[in-house]
Design an enzyme around this catalytic site. Structure first.
Site, PDB file in Angstrom:
ATOM      1  N   TYR A  27     -38.182 -22.669 -52.079  1.00  0.00           N
ATOM      2  CA  TYR A  27     -39.504 -22.058 -52.278  1.00  0.00           C
ATOM      3  C   TYR A  27     -40.507 -22.378 -51.179  1.00  0.00           C
ATOM      4  O   TYR A  27     -41.665 -21.953 -51.252  1.00  0.00           O
ATOM      5  CB  TYR A  27     -40.078 -22.517 -53.640  1.00  0.00           C
ATOM      6  CG  TYR A  27     -39.149 -22.166 -54.758  1.00  0.00           C
ATOM      7  CD1 TYR A  27     -39.094 -20.858 -55.240  1.00  0.00           C
ATOM      8  CD2 TYR A  27     -38.275 -23.109 -55.294  1.00  0.00           C
ATOM      9  CE1 TYR A  27     -38.194 -20.504 -56.233  1.00  0.00           C
ATOM     10  CE2 TYR A  27     -37.371 -22.758 -56.289  1.00  0.00           C
ATOM     11  CZ  TYR A  27     -37.342 -21.458 -56.750  1.00  0.00           C
ATOM     12  OH  TYR A  27     -36.448 -21.105 -57.725  1.00  0.00           O
ATOM     13  N   ASP A  29     -40.775 -21.550 -47.914  1.00  0.00           N
ATOM     14  CA  ASP A  29     -41.262 -20.489 -47.023  1.00  0.00           C
ATOM     15  C   ASP A  29     -42.342 -19.663 -47.732  1.00  0.00           C
ATOM     16  O   ASP A  29     -43.422 -19.453 -47.190  1.00  0.00           O
ATOM     17  CB  ASP A  29     -40.105 -19.557 -46.619  1.00  0.00           C
ATOM     18  CG  ASP A  29     -38.912 -20.343 -46.118  1.00  0.00           C
ATOM     19  OD1 ASP A  29     -38.882 -20.667 -44.934  1.00  0.00           O
ATOM     20  OD2 ASP A  29     -38.026 -20.652 -46.940  1.00  0.00           O
ATOM     21  N   TYR A 209     -34.406 -32.937 -53.970  1.00  0.00           N
ATOM     22  CA  TYR A 209     -33.111 -32.265 -53.840  1.00  0.00           C
ATOM     23  C   TYR A 209     -32.089 -33.059 -54.656  1.00  0.00           C
ATOM     24  O   TYR A 209     -32.290 -34.274 -54.911  1.00  0.00           O
ATOM     25  CB  TYR A 209     -32.713 -32.172 -52.369  1.00  0.00           C
ATOM     26  CG  TYR A 209     -33.708 -31.360 -51.563  1.00  0.00           C
ATOM     27  CD1 TYR A 209     -33.894 -29.999 -51.832  1.00  0.00           C
ATOM     28  CD2 TYR A 209     -34.498 -31.943 -50.568  1.00  0.00           C
ATOM     29  CE1 TYR A 209     -34.823 -29.252 -51.134  1.00  0.00           C
ATOM     30  CE2 TYR A 209     -35.427 -31.199 -49.857  1.00  0.00           C
ATOM     31  CZ  TYR A 209     -35.585 -29.855 -50.146  1.00  0.00           C
ATOM     32  OH  TYR A 209     -36.516 -29.119 -49.468  1.00  0.00           O
ATOM     33  N   GLN A 257     -48.421 -22.128 -58.590  1.00  0.00           N
ATOM     34  CA  GLN A 257     -48.728 -23.107 -57.537  1.00  0.00           C
ATOM     35  C   GLN A 257     -49.988 -23.966 -57.782  1.00  0.00           C
ATOM     36  O   GLN A 257     -49.940 -25.182 -57.550  1.00  0.00           O
ATOM     37  CB  GLN A 257     -48.842 -22.375 -56.208  1.00  0.00           C
ATOM     38  CG  GLN A 257     -48.273 -23.134 -55.058  1.00  0.00           C
ATOM     39  CD  GLN A 257     -48.361 -22.345 -53.759  1.00  0.00           C
ATOM     40  OE1 GLN A 257     -49.243 -21.527 -53.561  1.00  0.00           O
ATOM     41  NE2 GLN A 257     -47.420 -22.588 -52.872  1.00  0.00           N
ATOM     42  N   ARG A 273     -40.482 -32.965 -52.002  1.00  0.00           N
ATOM     43  CA  ARG A 273     -39.410 -32.582 -51.073  1.00  0.00           C
ATOM     44  C   ARG A 273     -40.006 -31.556 -50.120  1.00  0.00           C
ATOM     45  O   ARG A 273     -41.173 -31.256 -50.173  1.00  0.00           O
ATOM     46  CB  ARG A 273     -38.238 -32.002 -51.850  1.00  0.00           C
ATOM     47  CG  ARG A 273     -38.534 -30.654 -52.495  1.00  0.00           C
ATOM     48  CD  ARG A 273     -37.381 -30.163 -53.360  1.00  0.00           C
ATOM     49  NE  ARG A 273     -37.368 -28.719 -53.455  1.00  0.00           N
ATOM     50  CZ  ARG A 273     -36.576 -28.049 -54.282  1.00  0.00           C
ATOM     51  NH1 ARG A 273     -35.752 -28.683 -55.078  1.00  0.00           N
ATOM     52  NH2 ARG A 273     -36.600 -26.734 -54.299  1.00  0.00           N
ATOM     53  N   GLY A 274     -39.240 -31.000 -49.187  1.00  0.00           N
ATOM     54  CA  GLY A 274     -39.684 -29.854 -48.408  1.00  0.00           C
ATOM     55  C   GLY A 274     -41.051 -29.966 -47.771  1.00  0.00           C
ATOM     56  O   GLY A 274     -41.717 -31.003 -47.822  1.00  0.00           O
ATOM     57  N   GLU A 275     -41.436 -28.867 -47.177  1.00  0.00           N
ATOM     58  CA  GLU A 275     -42.619 -28.840 -46.312  1.00  0.00           C
ATOM     59  C   GLU A 275     -43.930 -28.709 -47.085  1.00  0.00           C
ATOM     60  O   GLU A 275     -44.913 -29.372 -46.797  1.00  0.00           O
ATOM     61  CB  GLU A 275     -42.460 -27.653 -45.364  1.00  0.00           C
ATOM     62  CG  GLU A 275     -43.627 -27.401 -44.481  1.00  0.00           C
ATOM     63  CD  GLU A 275     -43.252 -26.512 -43.301  1.00  0.00           C
ATOM     64  OE1 GLU A 275     -44.148 -25.861 -42.794  1.00  0.00           O
ATOM     65  OE2 GLU A 275     -42.081 -26.480 -42.889  1.00  0.00           O
ATOM     66  N   ASP A 276     -43.924 -27.821 -48.066  1.00  0.00           N
ATOM     67  CA  ASP A 276     -45.198 -27.572 -48.735  1.00  0.00           C
ATOM     68  C   ASP A 276     -45.558 -28.695 -49.694  1.00  0.00           C
ATOM     69  O   ASP A 276     -46.697 -29.166 -49.702  1.00  0.00           O
ATOM     70  CB  ASP A 276     -45.166 -26.236 -49.495  1.00  0.00           C
ATOM     71  CG  ASP A 276     -46.538 -25.908 -50.032  1.00  0.00           C
ATOM     72  OD1 ASP A 276     -47.465 -25.748 -49.203  1.00  0.00           O
ATOM     73  OD2 ASP A 276     -46.724 -25.873 -51.260  1.00  0.00           O
ATOM     74  N   SER A 277     -44.587 -29.156 -50.478  1.00  0.00           N
ATOM     75  CA  SER A 277     -44.955 -30.170 -51.474  1.00  0.00           C
ATOM     76  C   SER A 277     -45.353 -31.485 -50.821  1.00  0.00           C
ATOM     77  O   SER A 277     -46.203 -32.210 -51.343  1.00  0.00           O
ATOM     78  CB  SER A 277     -43.861 -30.364 -52.515  1.00  0.00           C
ATOM     79  OG  SER A 277     -42.631 -30.677 -51.944  1.00  0.00           O
TER      80      SER A 277
HETATM   81  O1  TRH Z   1     -38.582 -25.565 -52.252  1.00  0.00           O
HETATM   82  P1  TRH Z   1     -38.502 -26.439 -51.062  1.00  0.00           P
HETATM   83  O2  TRH Z   1     -37.342 -27.297 -50.994  1.00  0.00           O
HETATM   84  O3  TRH Z   1     -38.562 -25.521 -49.774  1.00  0.00           O
HETATM   85  C1  TRH Z   1     -37.875 -25.799 -48.569  1.00  0.00           C
HETATM   86  C2  TRH Z   1     -38.749 -26.573 -47.624  1.00  0.00           C
HETATM   87  O4  TRH Z   1     -40.000 -25.997 -47.390  1.00  0.00           O
HETATM   88  C3  TRH Z   1     -38.067 -26.737 -46.300  1.00  0.00           C
HETATM   89  O5  TRH Z   1     -38.930 -27.428 -45.420  1.00  0.00           O
HETATM   90  C4  TRH Z   1     -37.732 -25.383 -45.765  1.00  0.00           C
HETATM   91  O6  TRH Z   1     -37.139 -25.512 -44.553  1.00  0.00           O
HETATM   92  C5  TRH Z   1     -36.817 -24.715 -46.774  1.00  0.00           C
HETATM   93  O7  TRH Z   1     -37.488 -24.589 -48.013  1.00  0.00           O
HETATM   94  C6  TRH Z   1     -36.358 -23.371 -46.299  1.00  0.00           C
HETATM   95  O8  TRH Z   1     -39.782 -27.397 -51.004  1.00  0.00           O
HETATM   96  P2  TRH Z   1     -41.329 -27.129 -50.738  1.00  0.00           P
HETATM   97  O9  TRH Z   1     -41.580 -26.821 -49.315  1.00  0.00           O
HETATM   98  O10 TRH Z   1     -42.055 -28.252 -51.263  1.00  0.00           O
HETATM   99  O11 TRH Z   1     -41.673 -25.835 -51.571  1.00  0.00           O
HETATM  100  C7  TRH Z   1     -41.771 -25.808 -52.953  1.00  0.00           C
HETATM  101  C8  TRH Z   1     -42.857 -24.814 -53.346  1.00  0.00           C
HETATM  102  O12 TRH Z   1     -42.745 -24.514 -54.710  1.00  0.00           O
HETATM  103  C9  TRH Z   1     -44.265 -25.360 -53.127  1.00  0.00           C
HETATM  104  O13 TRH Z   1     -45.107 -24.347 -52.633  1.00  0.00           O
HETATM  105  C10 TRH Z   1     -44.712 -25.748 -54.507  1.00  0.00           C
HETATM  106  C11 TRH Z   1     -44.016 -24.696 -55.324  1.00  0.00           C
HETATM  107  N1  TRH Z   1     -43.799 -25.033 -56.741  1.00  0.00           N
HETATM  108  C12 TRH Z   1     -44.578 -24.425 -57.688  1.00  0.00           C
HETATM  109  O14 TRH Z   1     -45.473 -23.631 -57.346  1.00  0.00           O
HETATM  110  N2  TRH Z   1     -44.355 -24.714 -59.006  1.00  0.00           N
HETATM  111  C13 TRH Z   1     -43.401 -25.578 -59.406  1.00  0.00           C
HETATM  112  O15 TRH Z   1     -43.249 -25.816 -60.619  1.00  0.00           O
HETATM  113  C14 TRH Z   1     -42.619 -26.224 -58.412  1.00  0.00           C
HETATM  114  C15 TRH Z   1     -41.577 -27.204 -58.806  1.00  0.00           C
HETATM  115  C16 TRH Z   1     -42.829 -25.926 -57.080  1.00  0.00           C
END
Ligand code: TRH
Length: 381
Positions: A27, A29, A209, A257, A273-277
């Site tokens: 999620y 991107d 993850y 979000q 995890r990931g970039e946004d969180s």
């Molecule tokens: O989901 P991710 O693992 O996304 C990853 C990373 O961004 C990684 O860097 C990238 O290269 C890859 O995707 C392709 O983790 P991230 O970045 O934290 O994104 C999760 C998003 O989901 C974030 O915007 C928060 C949102 N979210 C919600 O809105 N509600 C929820 O209940 C949860 C669990 C997440």
């Protein structure tokens, strides 16, 4: 698609900004692009056309999204399915290609016609070379001006996504605990557990993850008399298996979000995890561990080291973050147990997270930097 006319507000806005997002995985991107779309239109008159190839993934973060293709998400943001891009009459003044997502060829020819400013928005990294490459041009054979825009942690980069009123909203939300209890109860946390949190419990948010060494966390928490409630979004790993009676594990639904942000604000420990969180965890100012997105050849560990080098964390917290990503259960358990049994060490961790967030919050944010870049370069067209 019969989309001959631009959105009503486009004619009156300063810039029409096309933001292209391909959902590669998970999620992150779409999470970044959705925040960016909102921030580019917050307190401005610009219009964003958000092009997304996976509306189902987007819907999880923004339940108002439906699968029908073109739709208004606000008076300034229109969502399109990626496949509609070749049918619009013209490209925007600015086109943002998020994370090297490869724009449709026909759309690029429309950009040539419009002489659009092309922004290649890169992934977040704390590595030093990012500051050297941020803002560099790449002039295209077709005459278009393309620039690399790197988010990052220093003023030499494009900065981090942060709404102008973020800290104010967070502090207001925290000052009204009723909002927290209402949110938890909406998410299915029982009255008994809410009561436990209200009196003596610790709230842990677990969004990692599947490979995260969560057993280390559980075993460390088991050594602590203080009860813990672990909130874990459904469908995210790792599995948490039958913890001891002082640990309560609750699977919560995926939330929109803005609700995700407030869960981080109210938790005592965030496992992100990931970039946004991870960026949102900085703004929450609570102790957090980053489970960075794993990449081939351990490239992610280089990124993690660069981030740790920029952090104010003491050695043991740096070691913990590295061990978490290397799935070193023994080291994680030892450090977490020490932190839990020494309130002053926990407090130091908390303070370093809080201060880092505040310091980073002094720098201009990503959307502000982008808007300035647009204004500057639009004048040179
Ligand atoms: O989901 P991710 O693992 O996304 C990853 C990373 O961004 C990684 O860097 C990238 O290269 C890859 O995707 C392709 O983790 P991230 O970045 O934290 O994104 C999760 C998003 O989901 C974030 O915007 C928060 C949102 N979210 C919600 O809105 N509600 C929820 O209940 C949860 C669990 C997440």
């Amino acid at each position: 698609m019969s989309d001959a006319k631009p959105h009503r507000t486009e004619a009156h806005s300063l810039f029409v900004i096309d933001l292209f997002c391909q959902v590669i995985d998970n999620y992150g991107d779409i999470g970044v692009c959705w925040r960016l779309a909102r921030q580019l239109t917050q307190q401005t008159r610009h219009c964003v056309r958000l092009w997304v190839d996976n509306l189902a993934a987007f819907q999880r973060l923004a339940p108002q999204v439906n699968n029908s293709g073109k739709q208004a998400l606000s008076s300034q943001i229109t969502l399109y399915h990626w496949s509609q891009a070749n049918h619009v009459p013209s490209a925007g003044d600015i086109v943002i290609e998020a994370f090297g997502c490869q724009l449709p060829e026909l759309f690029i020819s429309k950009m040539v016609h419009k002489n659009s400013l092309w922004i290649n928005l890169e992934y977040l990294s704390a590595e030093d070379w990012v500051g050297d490459c941020h803002g560099l041009p790449s002039f295209q054979p077709n005459g278009l001006r393309k620039y690399f825009f790197f988010p990052g942690f220093t003023p030499a980069t494009g900065g981090l996504l942060r709404e102008p009123d973020l800290f104010e909203r967070r502090n207001k939300w925290l000052a009204e605990p009723a909002l927290r209890w209402a949110q938890l109860s909406r998410l299915g946390v029982s009255a008994k557990l809410c009561n436990l949190l209200q009196t003596s419990g610790r709230q842990v948010f677990l969004f990692n993850y599947p490979s995260a060494p969560v057993n280390a966390l559980i075993e460390a928490l088991e050594t602590d008399p203080k009860p813990t409630v672990i909130l874990q979004p459904q469908g995210s790993g790792p599995n948490v298996s039958s913890p001891a009676p002082n640990i309560h594990h609750v699977q919560i639904p995926f939330v929109p979000q803005p609700e995700f942000d407030s869960l981080l604000w109210s938790s005592d420990l965030n496992l992100v995890r990931g970039e946004d969180s991870v960026v949102r965890a900085h703004w929450a100012g609570k102790p957090f561990i980053w489970h960075i997105y794993p990449q081939a050849d351990h490239a992610h560990l280089t990124k993690l080291s660069a981030w740790l080098n920029k952090s104010p964390f003491d050695q043991s917290i740096k070691q913990l973050q590295m061990a978490w990503n290397q799935e070193d259960t023994a080291v994680c358990k030892t450090i977490l147990t020490t932190l839990l049994s020494h309130p002053e060490k926990w407090q130091n961790w908390q303070l370093s997270c809080q201060n880092w967030g505040l310091n980073l919050g002094q720098q201009p944010d990503l959307a502000t930097n982008l808007l300035q870049f647009f204004t500057y370069h639009a004048g040179t067209r």
